[in-house]
Design a protein around this motif. Structure first.
Motif: not given
Lengths: 276, 277
Positions: A81, A84-85, A88-89, A153, B10, B13-14, B17, B21
């Protein structure tokens, strides 16, 4: 004369503290694991009796097994995870900084507080089904994994982001021009380049999961009936919840130390191998 | 065009998430304003007229835990320990790097070795020793943090000092600076980047640490924040959930404020510490 003075100024304070807080307790602990004791000063030598007890009682081994299961699942899920993040970032999407801030935040919260936060949430989810966190060891296991993911994470993500940003742009561009697909670029170019980050993150999650205490203590306290007790908690309970088993507790701690040391040496070996 | 759609997916998705969080913190804050009997059963419901109790939980939580004094002890212990660790270990690391001999080499490896030893190994003997030596108070725990935390900090400072050119120090020595003057007015200022990393890593560890203060400090007199939160559970299993929620919020609040004011430094420091550790 100045030599002695400098030694006293620069080294002595830290050295004395290091001796009291680490060297002395470490060797005393090593010695006491071969003895029967209540208060450190009343030790009587018993040879390997404590160690025999560690491995003959099922508690330590079942804690070890639970810890290993938890560690394997956590290491895989956290790193997957986090990676993946990080991917994306690193695309320059709007809000990247805000996302990073949010994902990293739980890492700063202490283990005890984290444990109680997730205790409330998981009990709340289970409540409609007439269950609690302590109804089954599986809930505790899942709870610990979710908690660990929530906490770690963001931390791992930051390391992966740093790794991804150090991959030279022109290699990726060259691959792009040569017609490599996104997956191919990831597999053949980006992944080999960020292997150092992967090693670091794997070992960080590995040791952090293996040594977990606070979260375990607050979330389930090992319940139901000790089935979600990880090694560190098992050692703690052997010391402080069972009068007369201090020697066994210390022997467990020594075994625990040896396992952790082996993991650390393995890491040292792997990282040095590549740097050479 | 294709990249645009990928970016949108994306982003979504972020976003999901991010909500996941933030949700736990939000749920805790929400429940801290609900009556104690409305929390465990329906933690995901917003407070309404029947469940809303205003600041009642905060009042009872503060009274039960003595939160303000815990905050004071946590702050005192963290600030003092971090200051002592930064000063003590930077001096130690510098001395070890500039006086290479069998003794300092052994010492260096001893510090490295201490990094891999889990706390459980020294837990019992260290807390017994601390009690015997009269260190069971907020000031006494500071040298323990220095001693037990020295490994990582010495290691980080040493790595950095290796890259500091020795010629500057030699010039200072020729100009008549004593060794300690050289360190404090020439070397130490150059160590600032790694000192920040060391300070952040140790502050996070000590502020959140539960085991060491719970075992070493006199529990009746001194509770740090994690110890105070844990003490709410009590020994009979019945927990005042309202007070618990309020205390969780109050424990997180200072961390989040600190994080938002200096998050760049924190993230950079933590990442740097991890890569070198």
């Amino acid at each position: 004369m100045t030599k002695v003075k400098n030694f006293c100024i620069f080294l002595l304070p830290t050295l004395i503290c290091f001796f009291i807080a680490f060297i002395l307790p470490f060797f005393m602990g090593l010695f006491l694991s071969f003895t029967d004791f209540r208060t450190v000063t009343d030790a009587t030598f018993v040879g390997l009796k404590n160690y025999k007890e560690v491995f003959s009682g099922g508690e330590f081994l079942s804690s070890l097994w639970f810890t290993v299961k938890f560690t394997v699942v956590s290491v895989i899920s956290v790193n997957l995870l986090a990676f993946l993040l990080a991917l994306g970032l690193t695309r320059g999407i709007k809000g990247t900084n805000l996302f990073r801030t949010v994902f990293f935040m739980p890492n700063l919260i202490g283990g005890i507080v984290l444990g109680y936060i997730w205790q409330l949430i998981i009990n709340g989810i289970l409540y409609p089904y007439g269950q609690t966190l302590l109804s089954s060891a599986n809930y505790g296991f899942l709870g610990l994994v979710v908690l660990m993911n929530w906490q770690m994470i963001g931390y791992m993500m930051v390391i992966y982001i740093a790794g991804l940003q150090s991959v030279p742009e022109d290699i990726i561009e060259a691959a792009h021009i040569d017609g490599a697909s996104g997956w191919m670029r990831l597999k053949k170019i980006i992944f080999p380049q960020i292997m150092p980050s992967v090693t670091i993150c794997t070992f960080l999650t590995l040791t952090n999961s293996f040594k977990l205490f606070d979260q375990n203590y607050a979330l389930t306290d090992g319940g139901p009936s000790g089935k979600t007790k990880m090694l560190a908690l098992d050692i703690y309970k052997t010391f402080y919840n069972k009068v007369g088993s201090e020697g066994v507790g210390q022997a467990k701690a020594v075994v625990f130390f040896i396992i952790v040391a082996v993991i650390a040496l393995l890491q040292l070996y792997l990282t040095r191998d590549r740097e050479a | 065009m294709k990249r645009k759609t990928a970016d949108v997916i994306i982003f979504l998705f972020l976003l999901v998430m991010a909500v996941i969080f933030v949700a736990p913190v939000f749920i805790i804050v929400m429940n801290s304003f609900k009556g104690r009997f409305f929390i465990s059963d329906t933690p995901f419901k917003l407070p309404d007229e029947t469940s809303f109790v205003g600041l009642e939980n905060y009042v009872s939580g503060l009274a039960k835990t003595g939160f303000f004094s815990s905050f004071g002890y946590s702050l005192l212990i963290t600030v003092l320990s971090v200051a002592v660790i930064v000063l003590g270990t930077s001096m130690t690391a510098w001395y070890i790097q500039r006086h290479r001999n069998a003794f300092t080499k052994t010492l260096y490896y001893a510090f490295i070795f201490s990094m891999i030893v889990p706390f459980q190994m020294v837990m019992f003997t260290l807390s017994t020793l601390a009690n015997r030596l009269g260190l069971s108070n907020p000031l006494g725990i500071v040298p323990i943090y220095l001693g037990f935390g020295a490994g990582l900090s010495v290691f980080l400072f040493s790595g950095f000092i290796k890259s500091v050119p020795i010629s500057i120090e030699e010039a200072a020595a020729i100009d008549g600076c004593s060794e300690s003057k050289t360190f404090f007015s020439v070397v130490f200022p150059m160590l600032t980047p790694i000192a920040v990393t060391v300070a952040i890593l140790n502050a996070m560890w000590i502020w959140n640490d539960y085991l060491l203060p719970s075992l070493v400090l006199d529990r009746m007199k001194y509770k740090t924040i994690p110890v105070a939160v844990q003490s709410l559970r009590g020994s009979y299993g019945s927990v005042d959930m309202g007070a618990m929620m309020a205390m969780l919020v109050l424990s997180i609040l200072p961390i989040i404020i600190f994080y938002l004011t200096s998050q760049k430094q924190i993230i950079k420091g933590v990442a740097a510490g991890a890569v070198k550790g």
